[in-house]
Design a protein around this motif. Sequence first.
Motif, PDB file in Angstrom:
ATOM      1  N   VAL A 107      61.877  48.966  55.170  1.00  0.00           N
ATOM      2  CA  VAL A 107      62.120  49.353  52.995  1.00  0.00           C
ATOM      3  C   VAL A 107      63.777  48.938  52.263  1.00  0.00           C
ATOM      4  O   VAL A 107      64.376  49.205  52.902  1.00  0.00           O
ATOM      5  CB  VAL A 107      61.637  50.479  53.412  1.00  0.00           C
ATOM      6  CG1 VAL A 107      61.223  51.376  51.830  1.00  0.00           C
ATOM      7  CG2 VAL A 107      60.637  51.316  53.335  1.00  0.00           C
ATOM      8  N   SER A 108      63.606  48.149  51.687  1.00  0.00           N
ATOM      9  CA  SER A 108      64.560  47.967  50.843  1.00  0.00           C
ATOM     10  C   SER A 108      64.305  48.567  48.985  1.00  0.00           C
ATOM     11  O   SER A 108      63.661  49.106  48.790  1.00  0.00           O
ATOM     12  CB  SER A 108      64.466  46.047  50.125  1.00  0.00           C
ATOM     13  OG  SER A 108      63.711  46.184  49.252  1.00  0.00           O
ATOM     14  N   THR A 109      65.625  48.593  48.658  1.00  0.00           N
ATOM     15  CA  THR A 109      66.176  49.324  47.477  1.00  0.00           C
ATOM     16  C   THR A 109      65.126  48.281  46.044  1.00  0.00           C
ATOM     17  O   THR A 109      64.651  48.979  44.592  1.00  0.00           O
ATOM     18  CB  THR A 109      67.159  49.616  47.460  1.00  0.00           C
ATOM     19  OG1 THR A 109      67.591  48.161  47.300  1.00  0.00           O
ATOM     20  CG2 THR A 109      68.111  50.166  47.757  1.00  0.00           C
ATOM     21  N   ALA A 110      64.823  47.513  46.883  1.00  0.00           N
ATOM     22  CA  ALA A 110      63.903  46.601  45.657  1.00  0.00           C
ATOM     23  C   ALA A 110      62.390  47.399  45.656  1.00  0.00           C
ATOM     24  O   ALA A 110      61.898  46.986  44.074  1.00  0.00           O
ATOM     25  CB  ALA A 110      63.219  45.155  46.322  1.00  0.00           C
ATOM     26  N   PRO A 166      69.802  58.612  45.800  1.00  0.00           N
ATOM     27  CA  PRO A 166      69.591  58.146  47.963  1.00  0.00           C
ATOM     28  C   PRO A 166      69.244  59.719  47.846  1.00  0.00           C
ATOM     29  O   PRO A 166      68.326  59.396  49.914  1.00  0.00           O
ATOM     30  CB  PRO A 166      71.667  57.838  48.338  1.00  0.00           C
ATOM     31  CG  PRO A 166      71.737  57.452  47.128  1.00  0.00           C
ATOM     32  CD  PRO A 166      71.477  57.769  45.890  1.00  0.00           C
ATOM     33  N   GLN A 167      69.843  60.678  47.074  1.00  0.00           N
ATOM     34  CA  GLN A 167      68.925  61.740  47.869  1.00  0.00           C
ATOM     35  C   GLN A 167      67.655  62.100  47.608  1.00  0.00           C
ATOM     36  O   GLN A 167      67.158  63.051  48.793  1.00  0.00           O
ATOM     37  CB  GLN A 167      70.020  63.496  46.983  1.00  0.00           C
ATOM     38  CG  GLN A 167      71.488  63.279  47.014  1.00  0.00           C
ATOM     39  CD  GLN A 167      72.155  63.833  46.631  1.00  0.00           C
ATOM     40  OE1 GLN A 167      70.863  65.024  45.753  1.00  0.00           O
ATOM     41  NE2 GLN A 167      72.981  64.545  46.394  1.00  0.00           N
ATOM     42  N   CYS A 190      65.058  61.601  57.618  1.00  0.00           N
ATOM     43  CA  CYS A 190      65.542  60.151  59.416  1.00  0.00           C
ATOM     44  C   CYS A 190      67.175  60.141  58.326  1.00  0.00           C
ATOM     45  O   CYS A 190      68.453  59.075  58.705  1.00  0.00           O
ATOM     46  CB  CYS A 190      64.703  59.458  59.221  1.00  0.00           C
ATOM     47  SG  CYS A 190      64.118  58.076  58.351  1.00  0.00           S
ATOM     48  N   GLY A 191      67.068  60.380  57.038  1.00  0.00           N
ATOM     49  CA  GLY A 191      68.259  59.438  56.228  1.00  0.00           C
ATOM     50  C   GLY A 191      68.110  57.910  55.453  1.00  0.00           C
ATOM     51  O   GLY A 191      69.253  57.540  54.870  1.00  0.00           O
ATOM     52  N   LYS A 192      66.592  57.396  55.934  1.00  0.00           N
ATOM     53  CA  LYS A 192      66.641  55.678  55.942  1.00  0.00           C
ATOM     54  C   LYS A 192      65.876  56.226  54.600  1.00  0.00           C
ATOM     55  O   LYS A 192      65.029  57.677  54.220  1.00  0.00           O
ATOM     56  CB  LYS A 192      66.306  55.400  56.992  1.00  0.00           C
ATOM     57  CG  LYS A 192      66.715  55.157  57.981  1.00  0.00           C
ATOM     58  CD  LYS A 192      68.537  54.691  57.988  1.00  0.00           C
ATOM     59  CE  LYS A 192      69.551  54.362  58.768  1.00  0.00           C
ATOM     60  NZ  LYS A 192      70.198  53.687  58.613  1.00  0.00           N
ATOM     61  N   LEU A 193      65.823  55.235  53.975  1.00  0.00           N
ATOM     62  CA  LEU A 193      64.223  55.482  52.382  1.00  0.00           C
ATOM     63  C   LEU A 193      63.057  55.128  53.012  1.00  0.00           C
ATOM     64  O   LEU A 193      62.369  55.054  54.362  1.00  0.00           O
ATOM     65  CB  LEU A 193      64.660  53.519  52.264  1.00  0.00           C
ATOM     66  CG  LEU A 193      65.009  53.369  50.988  1.00  0.00           C
ATOM     67  CD1 LEU A 193      65.481  52.086  50.720  1.00  0.00           C
ATOM     68  CD2 LEU A 193      66.264  53.915  50.506  1.00  0.00           C
TER      69      LEU A 193
END
Length: 386
Positions: free
Chosen positions: A231-234, A245-246, A252-255
């Motif tokens: 998973v990317s920010t794109a 980000p929150q 899990c802290g990932k996207l």
Amino acid sequence: MGCSSCSTGKDGQPRGCKNNGTCGTDGCNKLTVFDWLSNMSLPNGQKPFDCVEVRFKNSRKGFFRNTENLPLAIGDVVATQAKSGHDIGIVTLTGELVKVQMKKKKVAFDDESVLKIYRKASQRDIDIWQKCRDKEPEIQKRSREIAISLKLQMKLSDVEFQGDGSKATFYYTAEDRVDFRQLIKDMAKAFSIRIEMRQIGYRQEAQRLGGIGSCGRELCCSTWLTDFRSVSTASARYQQLALNPQKLAGQCGKLKCCLNYELDMYLEALKDFPSQDSKLMTEKGIAFCQKADIFKETLWFSYRDDPATWHALHKEHVTEILEMNKKNEKIASLEEYAQDNVNEEKLVFENVVGQDSLTRFDKPRKNKRNNKKRRKNKPKASRNAQ
């Protein structure tokens, strides 16, 4: 809880099997597979598939060969082969669907490395297995204390005993490489068992531990999601989400994995959608795109000299204007193509109960000032009056 055998009892603890979502009836929907072939019989002369799917603690699953032709069904507790000794697990799938799952996991049907099932678990096997499961929280706590005393930069997230109690697997997460040789010696001396350390990622940690997501449901990775796609920010940019980000990060802290669920639909809709970097050439000046709505097929443009005033244009009109600009033709203004700015009717929420006030049951507050005035104006009674 999904099934009646492990529904919540006193103090929020599971009432039945006490496995907290991994019960023997397999009704808690934790990485389960619906057996839609259960009510269908095999053709004449065809033998049933000799492999079954067995689940162990949390999300760990494996495929085992039923060499003894045991009559197994979903929910049976079985003793399976391990590297040393035997392990105890619960059958989660049988029949032809196991072949589909093995093909999905890229496990060969005729692979000799596929372990076998020894027998159905006896009551003695289940007692030893349950006794080991009861010791896991205390051993996990003690192992964390040992790791902290050795100043190791790692997090021990879970402990899993083998069914016969001869070995314990410790799952941990760490940013860098960790030298845990001294840790294994200290834990083997303290617990008198064989120790195996296994490093997992943060997503695998969330999958094993489970939890509740921001949507209010159980985590997808611990209930039905079997693989982790990148998973990317794109993905958030295509869906026009704020890069916070929150909000975009999961437990899990990932996207969040759910950012990929609707991504294909957005990419399909953006194929014939004008780019948000496009500029419209008009006689009044250059117009820049400020906002786009894929569902309404609308783009908002504003002039360079007047960025506060936005004009809503349909994507077909924007495409038409861009084609004209390629031919060095300009339109007079955006107002010619702009959609009518119709004020949306605001929804007025009414009380369907009968226009009752929300404070109708509250006690009326007494006005202290009026009470003071009444006391002052009230004539004082004479003490001698009878």
